[in-house]
Write an enzyme that holds these catalytic residues in place. Structure first.
Site, PDB file in Angstrom:
ATOM      1  N   ALA A  65      54.763  49.100  40.559  1.00  0.00           N
ATOM      2  CA  ALA A  65      53.777  49.854  39.645  1.00  0.00           C
ATOM      3  C   ALA A  65      54.564  50.488  38.438  1.00  0.00           C
ATOM      4  O   ALA A  65      55.768  50.821  38.615  1.00  0.00           O
ATOM      5  CB  ALA A  65      53.070  50.720  40.494  1.00  0.00           C
ATOM      6  N   GLY A 108      53.922  47.317  44.049  1.00  0.00           N
ATOM      7  CA  GLY A 108      52.783  46.548  43.823  1.00  0.00           C
ATOM      8  C   GLY A 108      52.916  45.090  43.499  1.00  0.00           C
ATOM      9  O   GLY A 108      51.967  44.110  43.657  1.00  0.00           O
ATOM     10  N   GLU A 111      52.602  43.429  46.650  1.00  0.00           N
ATOM     11  CA  GLU A 111      50.976  43.352  47.128  1.00  0.00           C
ATOM     12  C   GLU A 111      50.211  42.659  46.281  1.00  0.00           C
ATOM     13  O   GLU A 111      49.313  41.950  46.916  1.00  0.00           O
ATOM     14  CB  GLU A 111      50.537  44.888  46.819  1.00  0.00           C
ATOM     15  CG  GLU A 111      51.009  45.960  47.927  1.00  0.00           C
ATOM     16  CD  GLU A 111      50.857  47.444  47.373  1.00  0.00           C
ATOM     17  OE1 GLU A 111      50.293  48.187  48.209  1.00  0.00           O
ATOM     18  OE2 GLU A 111      51.036  47.863  46.395  1.00  0.00           O
ATOM     19  N   GLU A 131      57.844  51.955  48.303  1.00  0.00           N
ATOM     20  CA  GLU A 131      57.134  53.092  47.854  1.00  0.00           C
ATOM     21  C   GLU A 131      57.819  54.534  48.573  1.00  0.00           C
ATOM     22  O   GLU A 131      57.755  55.776  48.109  1.00  0.00           O
ATOM     23  CB  GLU A 131      55.879  53.110  48.170  1.00  0.00           C
ATOM     24  CG  GLU A 131      55.037  52.063  47.126  1.00  0.00           C
ATOM     25  CD  GLU A 131      55.013  50.867  47.627  1.00  0.00           C
ATOM     26  OE1 GLU A 131      54.156  49.781  47.127  1.00  0.00           O
ATOM     27  OE2 GLU A 131      55.594  50.466  48.605  1.00  0.00           O
TER      28      GLU A 131
END
Length: 257
Positions: A65, A108, A111, A131
């Site tokens: 992210a 992300g 993901e 994370e």
């Protein structure tokens, strides 16, 4: 659609979506997700598109992210932003989505790859959910899809330590479908997409629905859903064409209806 950070091209029977923020290793910003979802939904609505490929570049599929957008946010701001609503729209794409992963697929990015239906990776690919190293946890499905893909022990290892795994490890663990040389990545993804595009589109759509249903229902419910989709296809012209062409020993001509 038009975007400076997403490119969308239509090829023979499939669409190719490329993430294009190379200066930040394709970090997933809110704008990138907005544009990506728009490209996915546009492709999903296009009858000429039978399959979708998402890729990045040699250095990164997506390295996580965009932390700059979140570093100083409060919990209230994050709730109001509701950035994960965009991710839920990816789940509603009816056509198969292939992730072609080269380089980093972290946070992300990992993901996003897991939100696709299949993952082909180059030998240089690295997957991870780091994370924990910045004080948070995966928020776009990492703890859920990863556990379903690799099991509790391996998911705990990746989520709690934040370590990256290689493409070969990801293949052994069941996270991805195939590892290929970097120079063959897009050619392999295109070959898979072309193969899917040559299949009867209604059967492909209902097959994807049935597989995904197994993740949110009991075995009894899943089997009932599978049978419903199986029977439903007998109302299609493609089922008649497929079985007749098999008996007549000729190539089928799919109509998508």
């Amino acid at each position: 659609m038009t975007s400076d950070i997403i490119s969308l091209t239509h090829e023979q029977g499939y669409a190719l979506i490329r993430l294009n923020r190379p200066d930040v290793l394709n970090a997933i910003s809110l704008q990138l997700m907005t544009d990506l979802v728009a490209a996915l939904e546009e492709s999903d609505a296009d009858d000429a598109v039978k399959c979708i490929i998402i890729t990045g570049n040699d250095r990164a599929f997506a390295a996580g992210a965009d932390i700059r957008e979140m570093a100083e946010a409060t919990a209230t701001e994050m709730i109001r932003r509701d950035q994960f609503a965009l991710w839920e729209r990816i789940r509603k794409i009816s056509k198969p989505v292939i992730a072609a992963v080269g380089g980093f697929a972290l946070g992300g990015g990992c993901e996003l790859a897991m939100a696709c239906d299949m993952i082909i990776a180059s030998e240089s690919a690295r997957f991870g959910q780091p994370e924990i190293t910045i004080g948070v946890i995966p928020g776009a499905g990492g703890t859920q899809r990863l556990t379903r893909a690799v099991g509790k022990a391996k998911a705990m290892e990746m989520v709690l330590t934040g370590r990256m795994i290689t493409a070969d490890e990801a293949l052994r663990w069941g996270l991805i479908n195939k590892v290929v040389p970097a120079e063959s990545l897009l050619a392999e993804a295109r070959a898979w997409a072309a193969g899917i595009a040559s299949s009867p589109p209604l059967a492909v759509r209902l097959a994807k629905e049935a597989v995904l249903k197994s993740f949110d229902t009991t075995i009894e419910g899943g089997l009932a859903f599978e049978r419903k989709n199986f029977y439903l296809l007998f109302a299609s012209e493609d089922q008649k064409e497929g079985m007749r062409s098999f008996l007549e020993k000729r190539r089928p001509q799919w109509k998508g209806r």
